[in-house]
Design an enzyme around this catalytic site. Structure first.
Site, PDB file in Angstrom:
ATOM      1  N   LEU A 112       0.639  -1.424  -0.080  1.00  0.00           N
ATOM      2  CA  LEU A 112      -0.003   0.049   0.051  1.00  0.00           C
ATOM      3  C   LEU A 112       0.802   1.152  -0.058  1.00  0.00           C
ATOM      4  CD1 LEU A 112      -2.935   1.102   0.532  1.00  0.00           C
ATOM      5  CD2 LEU A 112      -2.366   1.298   2.906  1.00  0.00           C
ATOM      6  N   HIS A 113       0.508   2.338  -0.741  1.00  0.00           N
ATOM      7  CA  HIS A 113       1.224   3.625  -0.726  1.00  0.00           C
ATOM      8  C   HIS A 113       0.104   4.628  -1.441  1.00  0.00           C
ATOM      9  CE1 HIS A 113       2.023   1.587  -4.827  1.00  0.00           C
ATOM     10  NE2 HIS A 113       1.951   2.694  -5.004  1.00  0.00           N
ATOM     11  N   MET A 114       0.418   5.844  -0.599  1.00  0.00           N
ATOM     12  CA  MET A 114      -0.500   7.020  -1.034  1.00  0.00           C
ATOM     13  C   MET A 114       0.428   7.853  -1.876  1.00  0.00           C
ATOM     14  SD  MET A 114      -2.256   9.606   1.425  1.00  0.00           S
ATOM     15  CE  MET A 114      -3.740  10.431   1.048  1.00  0.00           C
TER      16      MET A 114
END
Length: 155
Positions: A112-114
């Site tokens: 997960l990464h924003m």
């Protein structure tokens, strides 16, 4: 239509390089900023100058897998990234968000990464529409220097 080439030599490394291997988010050697549970790093293949990503240290794919402390740290770092990019580059706005899963556009769906992507008036041109090509007018080293300075000033 012109026959002149558009040079973007930093992209060839990604295009021809091996896919897979170690997770870039699990080995954040080049982190711009480190929080307690998450960190901020430049996107090596940005959509715009100042495009950064915030990721948890833990290797998780789903938003629902983050605990409350990780969620809070991710948002704090995203907010700091927005403030630093505003100070260093003066964009007109931002796109921020998560691509959850390959079909949603995640290049690295397993961690997960924003994304925090600065935007300027008129920054979209015909290139993405015609050839899925993005023109980045600034080198990553210059962007890193600007954002590192801006983050220090936020202390």
């Amino acid at each position: 239509m012109s026959e002149r080439p558009l040079w973007a030599p930093w992209r060839i490394e990604y295009i021809t390089g091996p896919k897979g291997g170690k997770c870039v988010f699990c080995h954040p050697e080049a982190a711009l900023e480190r929080g307690t549970h998450c960190f901020t790093m430049l996107n090596a293949y940005p959509y715009a100058p100042g495009h950064v990503m915030v990721a948890p240290y833990r290797h998780v794919a789903g938003l629902e897998e983050l605990d409350d402390d990780e969620l809070l740290d991710m948002m704090r770092l995203a907010r700091r990234a927005v403030l630093a990019v505003k100070q260093a580059m003066a964009p007109a706005g931002f796109n921020t968000g998560l691509n959850l899963g390959k079909v949603a556009g995640a290049g690295i769906a397993e961690h997960l990464h924003m994304h925090v992507v600065p935007r300027w008036e008129g920054d979209f041109n015909f290139m993405p529409l015609l050839a899925d090509t993005h023109v980045i007018p600034e080198a990553l080293d210059a962007t890193r220097e600007q954002l590192t300075d801006a983050l220090r000033k936020l202390e």
